[in-house]
Design a protein around this motif. Structure first.
Motif, PDB file in Angstrom:
ATOM      1  N   LEU A   6       0.788  -1.313  -0.160  1.00  0.00           N
ATOM      2  CA  LEU A   6      -0.165   0.048  -0.102  1.00  0.00           C
ATOM      3  C   LEU A   6       0.936   1.377   0.072  1.00  0.00           C
ATOM      4  CD1 LEU A   6      -2.587  -1.132   2.846  1.00  0.00           C
ATOM      5  CD2 LEU A   6      -2.477  -1.651   0.315  1.00  0.00           C
ATOM      6  N   ILE A   7       0.908   2.040  -0.792  1.00  0.00           N
ATOM      7  CA  ILE A   7       1.201   3.257  -0.838  1.00  0.00           C
ATOM      8  C   ILE A   7       0.499   4.393  -0.608  1.00  0.00           C
ATOM      9  CG2 ILE A   7       2.573   4.928  -2.435  1.00  0.00           C
ATOM     10  CD1 ILE A   7       3.392   2.918  -4.639  1.00  0.00           C
ATOM     11  N   GLY A   8       1.070   5.222   0.697  1.00  0.00           N
ATOM     12  CA  GLY A   8       0.247   5.899   1.455  1.00  0.00           C
ATOM     13  C   GLY A   8      -0.571   5.412   2.706  1.00  0.00           C
ATOM     14  N   VAL A  16      -8.228  -0.626   4.130  1.00  0.00           N
ATOM     15  CA  VAL A  16      -7.770  -1.892   3.177  1.00  0.00           C
ATOM     16  C   VAL A  16      -6.788  -2.606   4.101  1.00  0.00           C
ATOM     17  CG1 VAL A  16      -6.438  -2.366   1.148  1.00  0.00           C
ATOM     18  CG2 VAL A  16      -7.852  -0.372   0.935  1.00  0.00           C
ATOM     19  N   ALA A  17      -6.060  -2.360   5.062  1.00  0.00           N
ATOM     20  CA  ALA A  17      -5.130  -3.184   5.644  1.00  0.00           C
ATOM     21  C   ALA A  17      -5.929  -3.933   6.524  1.00  0.00           C
ATOM     22  CB  ALA A  17      -4.258  -2.350   6.494  1.00  0.00           C
ATOM     23  N   ASN A  23      -9.363  -9.697   8.441  1.00  0.00           N
ATOM     24  CA  ASN A  23     -10.716 -10.541   7.773  1.00  0.00           C
ATOM     25  C   ASN A  23     -11.837  -9.619   8.022  1.00  0.00           C
ATOM     26  OD1 ASN A  23      -9.078 -12.664   6.698  1.00  0.00           O
ATOM     27  ND2 ASN A  23      -9.032 -13.416   8.781  1.00  0.00           N
ATOM     28  N   LYS A  24     -11.543  -8.091   8.089  1.00  0.00           N
ATOM     29  CA  LYS A  24     -12.805  -7.418   8.037  1.00  0.00           C
ATOM     30  C   LYS A  24     -13.840  -7.302   6.838  1.00  0.00           C
ATOM     31  CE  LYS A  24     -11.991  -4.660  12.326  1.00  0.00           C
ATOM     32  NZ  LYS A  24     -12.190  -3.199  12.986  1.00  0.00           N
ATOM     33  N   PHE A  63      -0.918  -2.061  12.990  1.00  0.00           N
ATOM     34  CA  PHE A  63      -0.720  -3.206  12.446  1.00  0.00           C
ATOM     35  C   PHE A  63       0.626  -3.882  12.928  1.00  0.00           C
ATOM     36  CE2 PHE A  63      -3.412  -0.446   9.818  1.00  0.00           C
ATOM     37  CZ  PHE A  63      -4.782  -1.080   9.792  1.00  0.00           C
ATOM     38  N   PRO A  64       0.831  -4.784  13.640  1.00  0.00           N
ATOM     39  CA  PRO A  64       1.912  -5.328  14.107  1.00  0.00           C
ATOM     40  C   PRO A  64       2.471  -6.334  13.056  1.00  0.00           C
ATOM     41  CG  PRO A  64       0.428  -5.849  15.544  1.00  0.00           C
ATOM     42  CD  PRO A  64      -0.299  -4.577  14.781  1.00  0.00           C
TER      43      PRO A  64
END
Length: 238
Positions: A6-8, A16-17, A23-24, A63-64
């Motif tokens: 992901l850029i940004g 998105v992450a 798994n959302k 987001f580890p």
């Protein structure tokens, strides 16, 4: 699809992450309808590249399971080129549409398999496509589609406006109260230049012809001119 970059690192990147790492369900209008084509993969490597150091720290805590890079791709000294070259998908979603396009083209040039960009103007979708970018999403068209979804009747699950608003794609369900149940498609008296593209029935996807009779619970995709939408709504919701 194992490696996604992901850029940004703004709000959309976070959504998105979350979709990939937690798994959302992806229910946001901008990326939901596009990310559906990605098949589930148990082990994904998610990298996020952002030029804001403080934001990178926040993303690392949030987001580890992701790799966070504090870099600016536009810099001559950009050192994460191999991260892009080995990517299955690069998604450029900064607030600058030109920057997104340039980054996606660069990623493709160094070996990224697929690229996706977010743009603010609809005509940039065609520009991005001509430059070899695989998927371009217009923020404006997505907002229009989100609004259309809520003003249409209840059994219409979503609506997409294409061709500068002249054509709409409807995803709708055939409910048990619909008068279309038991009727063949050729008997529906659909407006001219209207096409039922597919019918999902249970686990089967059917490419229909005029002889196919609709059943309760069918899920269909219809493409039609904008001026025909009211009539189609009347046919399927009465």
């Amino acid at each position: 699809m194992n490696k996604i970059v992901l850029i940004g690192g703004d709000r959309i990147s976070v959504y998105v992450a979350e979709h990939f790492l937690e798994n959302k369900k992806m229910d946001m209008s901008i990326f939901g309808r596009i990310l559906r084509y990605l098949k589930p993969v148990k082990k994904r490597r998610i990298n996020i590249i952002d030029s804001d150091y403080d934001n990178c720290k926040l993303l690392s805590n949030r987001f580890p399971g992701a790799m966070i890079f504090n870099s600016d791709i536009s810099d001559e000294g950009f050192s994460e080129e191999e991260e892009l070259s080995g990517a299955d998908l690069v998604i450029a979603i900064t607030g600058n549409q030109e920057f997104n396009i340039v980054n996606a083209v660069y990623a493709k040039s160094v070996g990224a398999r697929r690229t996706m960009v977010l743009v603010n103007k609809s005509n940039y979708v065609h520009i991005a496509s001509n430059l070899g970018i695989d998927v371009a999403v217009s923020r404006i068209e997505s907002m229009v589609n989100s609004i259309l979804k809520y003003i249409r009747k209840s059994n219409i699950r979503s609506v997409y406006s294409i061709s500068s608003g002249k054509v709409e794609v409807l995803e709708l369900s055939v409910e048990k109260t619909s008068r279309t149940i038991g009727k063949k498609i050729k008997e529906l008296k659909l407006p001219k230049q209207t096409l039922i593209m597919s019918v999902n029935r249970g686990n089967n996807n059917i490419i229909p012809d005029g002889e196919l009779a609709l059943e309760n619970g069918d899920y269909i995709i219809v493409i039609a001119r904008k001026e025909s939408i009211a009539r189609i709504e009347e046919i399927f919701t009465s």
